[in-house]
Design a protein around this motif. Sequence first.
Motif, PDB file in Angstrom:
ATOM      1  N   VAL A 313     -22.792   1.649  -7.365  1.00 10.80           N
ATOM      2  CA  VAL A 313     -23.269   3.025  -7.235  1.00 10.80           C
ATOM      3  C   VAL A 313     -22.636   3.919  -8.297  1.00 10.80           C
ATOM      4  CG1 VAL A 313     -23.196   5.046  -5.747  1.00 10.80           C
ATOM      5  CG2 VAL A 313     -23.852   2.846  -4.804  1.00 10.80           C
ATOM      6  N   VAL A 314     -21.346   3.744  -8.506  1.00 15.32           N
ATOM      7  CA  VAL A 314     -20.664   4.649  -9.436  1.00 15.32           C
ATOM      8  C   VAL A 314     -20.634   4.091 -10.858  1.00 15.32           C
ATOM      9  CG1 VAL A 314     -19.221   5.571  -7.604  1.00 15.32           C
ATOM     10  CG2 VAL A 314     -18.385   3.669  -8.978  1.00 15.32           C
ATOM     11  N   SER A 317     -21.635   6.339 -13.649  1.00 13.55           N
ATOM     12  CA  SER A 317     -20.875   7.560 -13.907  1.00 13.55           C
ATOM     13  C   SER A 317     -20.075   7.416 -15.194  1.00 13.55           C
ATOM     14  CB  SER A 317     -19.939   7.833 -12.734  1.00 13.55           C
ATOM     15  OG  SER A 317     -19.068   8.887 -13.068  1.00 13.55           O
ATOM     16  N   PHE A 322     -13.375   8.211 -12.616  1.00 14.94           N
ATOM     17  CA  PHE A 322     -13.770   7.017 -11.872  1.00 14.94           C
ATOM     18  C   PHE A 322     -13.202   5.766 -12.529  1.00 14.94           C
ATOM     19  CE2 PHE A 322     -16.675   9.953  -9.979  1.00 14.94           C
ATOM     20  CZ  PHE A 322     -16.853   9.466  -8.713  1.00 14.94           C
ATOM     21  N   MET A 328     -11.052   2.969  -7.033  1.00 14.44           N
ATOM     22  CA  MET A 328     -12.039   2.093  -7.666  1.00 14.44           C
ATOM     23  C   MET A 328     -11.390   0.785  -8.110  1.00 14.44           C
ATOM     24  SD  MET A 328     -14.918   3.349  -7.362  1.00 14.44           S
ATOM     25  CE  MET A 328     -15.402   4.853  -6.574  1.00 14.44           C
TER      26      MET A 328
END
Lengths: 366, 355
Positions: A313-314, A317, A322, A328
């Motif tokens: 999902v990330v 980014s 992140f 993470m």
Amino acid sequence: MADNLCGPSNALQNFQKQSNVDRTLQQDRLISRQSPSQGFRSSPGPNSGALDPEFQAFQAGRLPLGSQQGFNLSHHNQNPQQGLDGPWANDFKRLQLFSQQPILEQTAHQSHHAPNLQSSGWAQDYQQMQGGQRETVPQQMGGYSAYQSFQGPSRMRQYGGPMISGAIASGNSMSQHQAPEMPQEPAFDDAAFAKAFEDAFADAAQADQEQASSQQQSLATGQGSTTAFSADELGRISTEAEYQSFFQTLDAHPMPGSVLGGSVKDYTRDKGLINQEPIGADIIHDPTDKTYPQSEREDPTELSRTAGHLLDVVSESNNDKFANSQFMQLMRQLRDREVEVAGRDMVDTKTGHKIGEESEGIQVQA
Amino acid sequence: MAANGMLEFQTPGMNGYAVKYSPFFDDRIAVATSQNFGLVGNGRLYICKMGMNGIEAEKWFDTQDALYDVAWSEIHENQAVVASGDGSVKLFDINLNEFPIQAWQEHRREVYSVAWNLVAKDTFASSSWDGTIKIWNPHRPASVLTLPTHSCTYSTAWSPHSPSVISSVTSDSHLRVFDLRTPASSSNHLVHLVPVHGVAPRTNGVPGAEMYSSQPSECLSHDWNKYRPETIATAGVDTIIRTFDLRNAMGGPLAQLAGHDYAVRKVAWSPHLSDILLSASYDMTCRVWSDGSKTQPVGQPNAMVAQGREIGRMSRHTEFCTGIDWCLFGSEGWCASVSWDKKLLVWDVRAIMRQ
């Protein structure tokens, strides 16, 4: 959804509003309006006593109030003036019990229903008075429904179950015997009623079956189902005919407490959530729910999968945060199975050591 | 003391989940934290005090399971209640050590939110993933009332204007409002059930004013406006903050505030200004918003969605921002935020507002 705006509502409240309609006030007001020729309010009217023999006869049970034959005869009568010529009927009309408007309607009504039998004249007139006074009464139901409306819905509810069913059945037979020149009123067509009831029963039966297989389905089709009479539906019932049909369905299909809260959960849950699939945390299995297989509840790959999904999902980014995030990083380790959950700790699978900095002086007592 | 007049406090080993200013003291802050980002491990409730030397931990209480939320007692200045991952609700007294003075174990799953009643101050509420809201009295050994939501309930809040109105947002993308004055019936005191993601598309006859419903998404946080008793702000996974007017609950949001990149974990209305709210998000920022109600009067017939806007952004947190709260005292604008970066930051909203 409408009752959302008006606060909670339940079926009993709406029913109470209907059953509490007090018709006696209206009658008292009209009856107490005496003819101006009378000097004193307390004096007996000019016709006091004129009705007594009829009343005695009525008390003695000789009058065919419930008699099928009497009604059919009245329906077939085509000579409106005959009944009115009788001395008693004239007296009765001179009573001026009601204002001019109902009298006119009553006269018009009598053109179809004037009695020709002296023995049943009182009852007929009485019924027609009732019928003429209440415009909401379906006329083809004849005197029977007028009588019921006099009794009031609350009594119908108490005693009326089988009797009302019978009334509707007799209404059917009456419609078959009607004279051809009787004006048809499609809105109150008995045959249509009967058909509607049959449809409703069919729907109800079908809905019952569907409910067994799927609760959501039964709510969606609940319009015709006895198990899903909503407060709105109760509130809509205003005419006698609707009452009859409603209570008949109630009696025909005793509900397992669903109207008044037997299926509380379904009512509130599905009020606005029909067809909405559970999402997010709602699809996570309750770990204490033993109905799910053990493997599913304690799947060690579950956390790894979730971590991988989160990283996906990330992944788009471009936020540096992140990339540098400790969380993470932990998710990457979980995804790659470098770290696993062992009991109440996160453990490095290679070294077997607990990971994460120790919080200072943790002493768990609480 | 960090830069920009920002105060910082570290919670080593413990990832922040919620922060609350004391309603009694302007220098006291409670922080609920968890080990391992709340996945496994213990929890800890910090009671912090702000002084000349910055923020210090006045006291802390360790718990067996993660802590997800905290609420100060409104009736006792030294007490606070916490929401725990093991389904328990615990009441701590700062004057005592180690143990809670009361613990209730009724929820079957993680308790995600606690809220103290601001009017009837002898009651508070908790909401849980077990799909219920429970109402408690600190002096009673069992819950007073249980309200079902049938969905994982992330947040519950009392109306600041009524002792008996309580609301919740849930995983099923709905805002629920319960009025305890209504008779117990099949609706379980439920008076509003508002789909946060919107209802079916509709127009009000004005070109360009169509409202589009979006997909349902988990709703994580909500808060009652402190000045407009009928207004609630919600936020969640779809990153949009919405405000609703309960007088026309099904009429869709008054304002939609879009801007966060990931889910919004917490929203809080200002105790000083009726149109200002704060948000904390998984995009690692905290933002300040105006919902536009000051510039565009609420209730205008043609104003379907007010033009709210972001008026400031605080990006110092380096992990997911999870908790935020306004200071009730002093000059308007001070607030505190916590994050999984193990930091409590106390900062002034006015310092980050765009000129």
